[in-house]
Scaffold this motif. Structure first.
Motif, PDB file in Angstrom:
ATOM      1  N   GLY A  42      25.748  52.015  98.605  1.00 44.94           N
ATOM      2  CA  GLY A  42      24.893  51.348  99.571  1.00 44.94           C
ATOM      3  C   GLY A  42      23.938  50.336  98.966  1.00 44.94           C
ATOM      4  N   VAL A  43      24.278  49.804  97.807  1.00 43.62           N
ATOM      5  CA  VAL A  43      23.452  48.773  97.172  1.00 43.62           C
ATOM      6  C   VAL A  43      23.415  47.538  98.073  1.00 43.62           C
ATOM      7  CG1 VAL A  43      23.269  47.232  95.180  1.00 43.62           C
ATOM      8  CG2 VAL A  43      23.926  49.627  94.853  1.00 43.62           C
ATOM      9  N   ASP A  81      34.440  52.130  83.509  1.00 40.25           N
ATOM     10  CA  ASP A  81      34.383  53.579  83.724  1.00 40.25           C
ATOM     11  C   ASP A  81      33.847  53.830  85.130  1.00 40.25           C
ATOM     12  OD1 ASP A  81      33.659  56.283  83.823  1.00 40.25           O
ATOM     13  OD2 ASP A  81      33.088  56.356  81.714  1.00 40.25           O
ATOM     14  N   ALA A  82      34.741  54.125  86.073  1.00 33.96           N
ATOM     15  CA  ALA A  82      34.356  54.237  87.476  1.00 33.96           C
ATOM     16  C   ALA A  82      33.327  55.339  87.703  1.00 33.96           C
ATOM     17  CB  ALA A  82      35.600  54.488  88.335  1.00 33.96           C
ATOM     18  N   ALA A  83      33.496  56.485  87.059  1.00 31.82           N
ATOM     19  CA  ALA A  83      32.555  57.584  87.243  1.00 31.82           C
ATOM     20  C   ALA A  83      31.166  57.202  86.730  1.00 31.82           C
ATOM     21  CB  ALA A  83      33.059  58.841  86.536  1.00 31.82           C
ATOM     22  N   LEU A  84      31.122  56.531  85.596  1.00 31.91           N
ATOM     23  CA  LEU A  84      29.836  56.099  85.043  1.00 31.91           C
ATOM     24  C   LEU A  84      29.179  55.070  85.953  1.00 31.91           C
ATOM     25  CD1 LEU A  84      27.826  56.239  82.664  1.00 31.91           C
ATOM     26  CD2 LEU A  84      29.111  54.359  81.620  1.00 31.91           C
ATOM     27  N   MET A  85      29.958  54.157  86.525  1.00 30.90           N
ATOM     28  CA  MET A  85      29.390  53.153  87.422  1.00 30.90           C
ATOM     29  C   MET A  85      28.868  53.795  88.706  1.00 30.90           C
ATOM     30  SD  MET A  85      29.346  50.436  85.740  1.00 30.90           S
ATOM     31  CE  MET A  85      29.111  51.588  84.362  1.00 30.90           C
ATOM     32  N   ALA A  90      19.525  47.249  93.936  1.00 25.28           N
ATOM     33  CA  ALA A  90      20.145  45.983  93.530  1.00 25.28           C
ATOM     34  C   ALA A  90      20.794  46.144  92.168  1.00 25.28           C
ATOM     35  CB  ALA A  90      19.112  44.859  93.492  1.00 25.28           C
ATOM     36  N   VAL A  91      21.744  45.279  91.896  1.00 29.54           N
ATOM     37  CA  VAL A  91      22.436  45.240  90.615  1.00 29.54           C
ATOM     38  C   VAL A  91      22.320  43.833  90.042  1.00 29.54           C
ATOM     39  CG1 VAL A  91      24.695  45.326  89.478  1.00 29.54           C
ATOM     40  CG2 VAL A  91      24.108  47.046  91.202  1.00 29.54           C
ATOM     41  N   VAL A  92      21.974  43.752  88.769  1.00 35.26           N
ATOM     42  CA  VAL A  92      22.093  42.500  88.014  1.00 35.26           C
ATOM     43  C   VAL A  92      23.195  42.740  86.995  1.00 35.26           C
ATOM     44  CG1 VAL A  92      20.970  40.828  86.502  1.00 35.26           C
ATOM     45  CG2 VAL A  92      19.659  41.927  88.340  1.00 35.26           C
ATOM     46  N   HIS A  93      24.315  42.054  87.186  1.00 37.15           N
ATOM     47  CA  HIS A  93      25.514  42.355  86.391  1.00 37.15           C
ATOM     48  C   HIS A  93      25.734  41.289  85.330  1.00 37.15           C
ATOM     49  CE1 HIS A  93      29.344  43.623  85.067  1.00 37.15           C
ATOM     50  NE2 HIS A  93      30.080  42.857  85.857  1.00 37.15           N
ATOM     51  N   LEU A  94      25.458  41.664  84.076  1.00 39.65           N
ATOM     52  CA  LEU A  94      25.638  40.782  82.930  1.00 39.65           C
ATOM     53  C   LEU A  94      26.751  41.239  82.002  1.00 39.65           C
ATOM     54  CD1 LEU A  94      21.875  40.526  81.822  1.00 39.65           C
ATOM     55  CD2 LEU A  94      23.032  39.149  83.554  1.00 39.65           C
ATOM     56  N   TYR A 118      31.499  46.587  91.612  1.00 40.86           N
ATOM     57  CA  TYR A 118      31.334  46.298  93.046  1.00 40.86           C
ATOM     58  C   TYR A 118      31.717  47.510  93.891  1.00 40.86           C
ATOM     59  CZ  TYR A 118      29.999  41.364  93.533  1.00 40.86           C
ATOM     60  OH  TYR A 118      29.306  40.177  93.554  1.00 40.86           O
ATOM     61  N   ASP A 119      32.822  48.167  93.546  1.00 41.61           N
ATOM     62  CA  ASP A 119      33.228  49.364  94.294  1.00 41.61           C
ATOM     63  C   ASP A 119      32.118  50.406  94.286  1.00 41.61           C
ATOM     64  OD1 ASP A 119      35.758  48.531  95.103  1.00 41.61           O
ATOM     65  OD2 ASP A 119      36.742  49.309  93.302  1.00 41.61           O
ATOM     66  N   ALA A 120      31.547  50.643  93.108  1.00 40.09           N
ATOM     67  CA  ALA A 120      30.491  51.643  92.987  1.00 40.09           C
ATOM     68  C   ALA A 120      29.246  51.214  93.754  1.00 40.09           C
ATOM     69  CB  ALA A 120      30.155  51.874  91.518  1.00 40.09           C
ATOM     70  N   ALA A 121      28.909  49.928  93.689  1.00 38.89           N
ATOM     71  CA  ALA A 121      27.720  49.433  94.386  1.00 38.89           C
ATOM     72  C   ALA A 121      27.863  49.576  95.892  1.00 38.89           C
ATOM     73  CB  ALA A 121      27.475  47.974  94.002  1.00 38.89           C
TER      74      ALA A 121
END
Length: 255
Positions: free
Chosen positions: A100-101, A51-55, A64-68, A93-96
């Motif tokens: 500016g993550v 869900d792009a909007a949610l991301m 930072a993102v920890v993606h599990l 990744y697009d959202a991050a």
């Protein structure tokens, strides 16, 4: 890290180990696939990484993102890993990048290199064998799930090169809560304790690096994954070793 950290897949086994060890270390923002049974003590969202909007909402303001998140089943069908693991990772990744993550820690898997095993077992799982994978080898996935994890590493390589985001891929081994599986050589060789899991992810959040692939296991006497890159690049100092167990009783350092 002063900014919030987004943890996707917060309701899973790895997410639980991270939060058990690091609940107070960061200002967490949690993403659950479905509503949690109990109200979390941190800010959270519910939904899918596709869900792009949610991301975009999830990544807004985080450092930072920890993606599990994703389909964790080793026997997951192709349609599921394509949508949830591969496409979902690209969406995140697009959202991050848009938000500016600065740092992206990706939960890869031992299954990304699963086909190194058949030709070398059972010696591969024993302390006398000196064969080690160190993260510089090309992937050899053992199933569709492994393909999706290798793809996630490659997606991260692109987003690092294209956008400069720091990426650490952790090829997670066999995470169990209390002790490694007794009488199961493979499980002991790739065992990752909960406290080592938490420490490794904290190291990945705090260290300075560009793009890394490291192995996520404890410092087991039996191992075919090298820990040298995790130690050198991240400062990882695992506390546990599957050899410290005899039957079901631990004889090593206290957990």
């Amino acid at each position: 890290m002063d900014e919030p950290v987004l943890l996707t897949g917060a309701g899973g086994r790895v997410g639980g180990a991270i939060l058990d060890g690091l609940a107070d270390a960061y200002d967490w923002r949690l993403l659950f696939h479905s509503a949690p049974a109990e109200e979390p003590s941190h800010e959270y969202l519910v939904g899918d990484v596709v869900d792009a909007a949610l991301m975009q909402e999830a990544c807004d303001g985080v450092g930072a993102v920890v993606h599990l998140a994703g389909d964790p089943r080793p026997d997951a069908p192709w349609d599921s890993v394509l949508e949830n693991n591969i496409h979902g990772t690209k969406v995140l990744y697009d959202a991050a990048v848009e938000a500016g993550v600065e740092k992206f820690v990706y939960a890869s898997s031992n299954h990304a290199v699963g086909h190194f095993e058949p030709e070398r077992t059972p010696d591969l799982y024993r302390a006398h064998d000196d064969f080690l994978l160190d993260g510089t080898e090309l992937p050899r996935p053992g199933n569709f799930y492994g393909i999706s994890k290798a793809a996630g590493e490659t997606i991260g390589r692109f987003y690092h090169d294209e956008h400069g985001i720091s990426v650490c891929n952790i090829r997670i081994g066999n995470l169990t809560e209390d002790h490694p599986p007794i009488d199961y050589e493979r499980g002991q060789a790739m065992w990752l304790s909960h406290r080592d899991c938490a420490q490794l992810h904290q190291c990945a959040l705090e260290a300075d690096y560009e793009y890394e692939i490291v192995y996520g296991i404890s410092d087991n006497d039996r191992k075919y994954y090298s820990l040298e890159r995790a130690k050198e690049a991240l400062g990882y100092e695992p506390a546990d070793n599957s050899a410290h167990f005899d039957g079901t009783e631990r004889v090593g350092t206290d957990g």
